[in-house]
Motif scaffolding. Structure first.
Motif, short mmCIF file in Angstrom:
data_model
loop_
_atom_site.label_atom_id
_atom_site.label_comp_id
_atom_site.label_asym_id
_atom_site.label_seq_id
_atom_site.Cartn_x
_atom_site.Cartn_y
_atom_site.Cartn_z
N ARG A 289 0.83 -1.21 0.00
CA ARG A 289 0.00 0.00 0.00
C ARG A 289 0.87 1.26 0.00
O ARG A 289 0.55 2.24 -0.68
N LEU A 290 1.95 1.24 0.78
CA LEU A 290 2.84 2.41 0.78
C LEU A 290 3.44 2.64 -0.59
O LEU A 290 3.45 3.77 -1.10
N HIS A 291 3.94 1.59 -1.22
CA HIS A 291 4.57 1.75 -2.52
C HIS A 291 3.56 2.19 -3.57
O HIS A 291 3.89 2.98 -4.47
N ALA A 292 2.32 1.72 -3.46
CA ALA A 292 1.27 2.17 -4.37
C ALA A 292 0.99 3.65 -4.17
O ALA A 292 0.80 4.40 -5.14
N ASP A 293 0.98 4.09 -2.90
CA ASP A 293 0.79 5.50 -2.58
C ASP A 293 1.91 6.34 -3.20
O ASP A 293 1.66 7.39 -3.82
N LEU A 294 3.14 5.89 -3.03
CA LEU A 294 4.28 6.63 -3.59
C LEU A 294 4.23 6.66 -5.11
O LEU A 294 4.60 7.67 -5.73
N ARG A 295 3.79 5.57 -5.73
CA ARG A 295 3.65 5.57 -7.19
C ARG A 295 2.59 6.56 -7.63
O ARG A 295 2.79 7.31 -8.60
N GLU A 296 1.46 6.58 -6.92
CA GLU A 296 0.38 7.51 -7.28
C GLU A 296 0.83 8.96 -7.16
O GLU A 296 0.36 9.83 -7.90
N ARG A 297 1.72 9.23 -6.24
CA ARG A 297 2.23 10.58 -6.06
C ARG A 297 3.42 10.88 -6.96
O ARG A 297 4.02 11.95 -6.87
#
Length: 332
Positions: A289-297
């Protein structure tokens, strides 16, 4: 509690068990508050007596603290702090009692997900990937940290003669290690090193490599042996820590997927963050979830063996958390 321009500096107490990665979350948030409002910061490091360390938080009392702990309650005639910022399981029994003991004077902030008596704190600053909710919860990407442009520049001064003239692109590789969710075997470390080495060589760049305290010795040896021929610096743990200098001079940052803290800190620099795979030991949904958040940003992507550059707005979640702390203090 009123936080007004005419008020004397806030007294801020930072409390942890003293481990660097844990303490830096609370201290980073305190320093961000200090940048917004005059504050005096005091650091307190605590530990429980060995006989009580594994006891549930609900059964612990201040008298069970080890004599080596710093005092967390005011001496006679002294006032409780305006703001208490704590991090880590060891601090929970103390944080949960501060509002009562201080007579409501102290605003209590706990970082990370306490998983115990969440209503006992005025504010919980928790990673969004932990999915904790509540009226006193602020969710942020990653965790609070101490990385700022100014601190990176300060931390780079001692390493300028070794890093400033390295060829571009300069690649900072931040390597974690064994945890409950991931492992870094010597074979996997060797494979990662080969992939990193090929990417740096293809780009004509240089490497700045550092390991965490969790990195197995065999993995360190494997990576060092394969990457020592590249221009750059491999920190062996001796002398001053070049971590801030590496982030400051990096054109790219490679981070192993086991560290939420390092990924969030790297994303605050505005440099491309490449996530390095580890050996999974069990499902690690919160890291995904963290890495997905960072990708989205726009901050991070999985490492694909190349050093493609991209731009994004640097994350400034610690400052956002600090603003929230001061806003909540005004309303308290």
């Amino acid at each position: 509690m009123e936080v007004e321009p005419h008020r004397a500096p806030l007294s801020v107490q930072v409390v942890s068990d003293g481990r660097t990665g844990i303490e830096n979350q609370a201290l980073g948030l305190a320093e961000a508050v200090q940048r917004l409002f005059p504050s005096d910061i005091t650091i307190r490091r605590i530990r429980w007596r060995a006989a009580f360390d594994k006891w549930p938080s609900a059964l612990k009392a201040p008298w069970m603290l080890d004599p080596s702990s710093d005092a967390v309650t005011p001496a006679a005639g002294e006032a409780w702090p305006d703001l208490w910022i704590a991090t880590g399981r060891a601090t929970l029994p103390l944080s949960a009692a501060v509002r009562r003991l201080s007579g409501g004077r102290t605003f209590v902030v706990q970082t990370q997900d306490p998983r115990w008596r969440n209503a006992a704190y005025d504010l919980i600053v928790a990673p969004a990937h932990d999915r904790i909710e509540g009226p006193n919860v602020l969710s942020i990407t990653g965790s609070p940290h101490r990385v700022t442009a100014e601190r990176l520049a300060e931390g780079s001064a001692a390493f300028a003669d070794r890093l400033a003239l390295l060829p571009h692109p300069r690649v900072a590789a931040l390597i974690g290690g064994r945890s409950r969710a991931f492992d870094l075997t010597d074979a996997h470390a060797a494979d990662l090193a080969d992939r990193i080495g090929r990417a740096v060589e293809a780009a004509g760049g240089s490497l700045m490599l550092t390991f965490s305290r969790r990195t197995p010795e065999a993995a360190k040896a494997a990576m060092t042996a394969r990457l020592a021929h590249l221009p750059g610096l491999i920190w062996d743990g001796a002398g001053a820590n070049p971590y801030f200098a590496f982030l400051n001079y990096a054109d790219h940052v490679l981070v192993t997927e086991d560290s939420a803290n390092m990924a969030a800190e790297a994303a605050s620099t505005g440099r491309p963050v490449h996530i390095l795979p580890m050996v999974p030991l069990k499902p690690a949904d919160k890291f995904a979830r963290l890495h997905a958040d960072l990708r989205e940003r726009g901050a991070a992507r999985p490492f694909d063996g190349t050093l493609e550059a991209w731009r994004y707005e640097p994350l400034d979640e610690t400052a956002r958390a600090a603003r929230t702390v001061l806003e909540r203090m005004k309303r308290a």
